[in-house]
Design a protein around this motif. Structure first.
Motif, mmCIF file in Angstrom:
data_model
loop_
_atom_site.group_PDB
_atom_site.id
_atom_site.type_symbol
_atom_site.label_atom_id
_atom_site.label_comp_id
_atom_site.label_asym_id
_atom_site.label_seq_id
_atom_site.Cartn_x
_atom_site.Cartn_y
_atom_site.Cartn_z
ATOM 1 N N GLY A 1 0.800 -1.226 0.000
ATOM 2 C CA GLY A 1 0.000 0.000 0.000
ATOM 3 C C GLY A 1 0.825 1.265 0.000
ATOM 4 O O GLY A 1 0.286 2.361 0.078
ATOM 5 N N GLY A 2 2.162 1.121 -0.059
ATOM 6 C CA GLY A 2 3.012 2.298 -0.157
ATOM 7 C C GLY A 2 3.517 2.816 1.175
ATOM 8 O O GLY A 2 3.649 2.079 2.158
ATOM 9 N N GLU A 3 3.780 4.104 1.187
ATOM 10 C CA GLU A 3 4.471 4.742 2.308
ATOM 11 C C GLU A 3 3.740 4.623 3.651
ATOM 12 O O GLU A 3 4.340 4.223 4.653
ATOM 13 C CB GLU A 3 4.695 6.224 1.984
ATOM 14 N N ALA A 4 2.476 4.976 3.697
ATOM 15 C CA ALA A 4 1.757 5.002 4.984
ATOM 16 C C ALA A 4 1.672 3.619 5.638
ATOM 17 O O ALA A 4 1.973 3.486 6.830
ATOM 18 C CB ALA A 4 0.380 5.628 4.812
ATOM 19 N N PRO A 5 1.282 2.568 4.908
ATOM 20 C CA PRO A 5 1.254 1.242 5.533
ATOM 21 C C PRO A 5 2.651 0.750 5.942
ATOM 22 O O PRO A 5 2.791 0.079 6.964
ATOM 23 C CB PRO A 5 0.637 0.338 4.471
ATOM 24 N N LEU A 6 3.672 1.091 5.160
ATOM 25 C CA LEU A 6 5.024 0.695 5.528
ATOM 26 C C LEU A 6 5.445 1.410 6.807
ATOM 27 O O LEU A 6 6.024 0.798 7.702
ATOM 28 C CB LEU A 6 6.018 0.979 4.400
ATOM 29 N N ARG A 7 5.158 2.683 6.908
ATOM 30 C CA ARG A 7 5.478 3.438 8.131
ATOM 31 C C ARG A 7 4.769 2.809 9.331
ATOM 32 O O ARG A 7 5.367 2.633 10.394
ATOM 33 C CB ARG A 7 5.056 4.897 7.967
ATOM 34 N N LYS A 8 3.514 2.438 9.154
ATOM 35 C CA LYS A 8 2.743 1.819 10.233
ATOM 36 C C LYS A 8 3.385 0.488 10.653
ATOM 37 O O LYS A 8 3.480 0.188 11.844
ATOM 38 C CB LYS A 8 1.298 1.604 9.772
ATOM 39 N N LEU A 9 3.814 -0.307 9.672
ATOM 40 C CA LEU A 9 4.460 -1.585 9.958
ATOM 41 C C LEU A 9 5.743 -1.377 10.762
ATOM 42 O O LEU A 9 5.982 -2.049 11.769
ATOM 43 C CB LEU A 9 4.758 -2.331 8.654
ATOM 44 N N VAL A 10 6.566 -0.450 10.327
ATOM 45 C CA VAL A 10 7.838 -0.187 11.009
ATOM 46 C C VAL A 10 7.594 0.346 12.420
ATOM 47 O O VAL A 10 8.236 -0.094 13.382
ATOM 48 C CB VAL A 10 8.715 0.781 10.183
ATOM 49 N N ASP A 11 6.663 1.276 12.558
ATOM 50 C CA ASP A 11 6.375 1.814 13.886
ATOM 51 C C ASP A 11 5.866 0.721 14.824
ATOM 52 O O ASP A 11 6.268 0.645 15.987
ATOM 53 C CB ASP A 11 5.371 2.958 13.803
ATOM 54 N N ARG A 12 4.997 -0.139 14.303
ATOM 55 C CA ARG A 12 4.477 -1.222 15.139
ATOM 56 C C ARG A 12 5.577 -2.198 15.514
ATOM 57 O O ARG A 12 5.645 -2.672 16.643
ATOM 58 C CB ARG A 12 3.334 -1.942 14.399
ATOM 59 N N PHE A 13 6.486 -2.484 14.582
ATOM 60 C CA PHE A 13 7.640 -3.345 14.842
ATOM 61 C C PHE A 13 8.420 -2.822 16.046
ATOM 62 O O PHE A 13 8.729 -3.566 16.978
ATOM 63 C CB PHE A 13 8.528 -3.389 13.584
ATOM 64 N N TYR A 14 8.736 -1.533 16.051
ATOM 65 C CA TYR A 14 9.519 -0.968 17.153
ATOM 66 C C TYR A 14 8.701 -0.820 18.427
ATOM 67 O O TYR A 14 9.251 -0.952 19.533
ATOM 68 C CB TYR A 14 10.171 0.352 16.743
ATOM 69 N N ASP A 15 7.404 -0.596 18.317
ATOM 70 C CA ASP A 15 6.553 -0.559 19.516
ATOM 71 C C ASP A 15 6.549 -1.931 20.202
ATOM 72 O O ASP A 15 6.625 -2.014 21.436
ATOM 73 C CB ASP A 15 5.119 -0.160 19.161
ATOM 74 N N ILE A 16 6.473 -2.983 19.405
ATOM 75 C CA ILE A 16 6.512 -4.345 19.948
ATOM 76 C C ILE A 16 7.871 -4.593 20.593
ATOM 77 O O ILE A 16 7.962 -5.108 21.714
ATOM 78 C CB ILE A 16 6.207 -5.379 18.846
ATOM 79 N N MET A 17 8.941 -4.222 19.907
ATOM 80 C CA MET A 17 10.286 -4.415 20.442
ATOM 81 C C MET A 17 10.443 -3.695 21.781
ATOM 82 O O MET A 17 11.101 -4.179 22.697
ATOM 83 C CB MET A 17 11.339 -3.903 19.455
ATOM 84 N N ASP A 18 9.838 -2.545 21.888
ATOM 85 C CA ASP A 18 9.970 -1.731 23.091
ATOM 86 C C ASP A 18 9.158 -2.286 24.262
ATOM 87 O O ASP A 18 9.483 -2.023 25.413
ATOM 88 C CB ASP A 18 9.529 -0.292 22.788
ATOM 89 N N ALA A 19 8.118 -3.081 23.973
ATOM 90 C CA ALA A 19 7.191 -3.494 25.029
ATOM 91 C C ALA A 19 7.215 -4.991 25.361
ATOM 92 O O ALA A 19 6.838 -5.368 26.469
ATOM 93 C CB ALA A 19 5.762 -3.100 24.628
ATOM 94 N N ASP A 20 7.615 -5.827 24.436
ATOM 95 C CA ASP A 20 7.495 -7.269 24.623
ATOM 96 C C ASP A 20 8.701 -7.815 25.402
ATOM 97 O O ASP A 20 9.834 -7.738 24.919
ATOM 98 C CB ASP A 20 7.392 -7.964 23.260
ATOM 99 N N PRO A 21 8.481 -8.366 26.591
ATOM 100 C CA PRO A 21 9.601 -8.873 27.397
ATOM 101 C C PRO A 21 10.333 -10.057 26.762
ATOM 102 O O PRO A 21 11.452 -10.371 27.157
ATOM 103 C CB PRO A 21 8.939 -9.283 28.720
#
Length: 129
Positions: free
Chosen positions: A14-34
């Motif tokens: 879907g281009g830029e916006a969905p990719l940005r969402k994927l990357v942000d979610r990736f790092y949010d998970i990394m930051d929160a998942d023990p």
């Protein structure tokens, strides 16, 4: 004779916006998942810059704009990751974050299968321990 236009994975996502969402979610998970503490510790305190770098890298890697290459040159992924102890556990933690982020991103199953395979091969290639 007409050519069949193949969509890139970037376009299929879907281009830029969905990719940005994927990357942000990736790092949010990394930051929160023990379960990914080792991986999180490799990324230091503030992940703002690395979020942007992954977004830029994936943009080009998936067939979209070559943002990373335009800023930093050839990715040289393995060389850039050599300072970090990337073993099977770190690889699997990275994949856990990415696959979980992908679970929340709407996409066709064929794209999902392609990305899982490509991410696994790339993450496995980063192993240096």
């Amino acid at each position: 004779m007409s050519e069949v236009q193949q969509l890139t994975p970037y376009e299929m996502l879907g281009g830029e916006a969905p990719l940005r969402k994927l990357v942000d979610r990736f790092y949010d998970i990394m930051d929160a998942d023990p379960r990914v503490t080792t991986l999180r510790q490799m990324h230091g305190g503030d992940m703002t810059v690395i979020r942007q770098k992954l977004f830029e890298f994936l943009s080009g890697w998936l067939g979209g704009p070559s943002l990373f290459i335009e800023k930093y040159g050839h990715p040289m992924l393995r060389a850039r990751h050599m300072p970090f102890a990337v073993d099977e556990d770190a690889r699997d933690q990275w994949l856990l974050c990415m696959y979980t982020a992908m679970d929340e991103q709407p996409m066709e199953q064929a794209l999902r299968d392609h990305l899982e395979d490509a991410f696994f091969r790339t993450a496995d290639f980063m192993r240096n321990r």
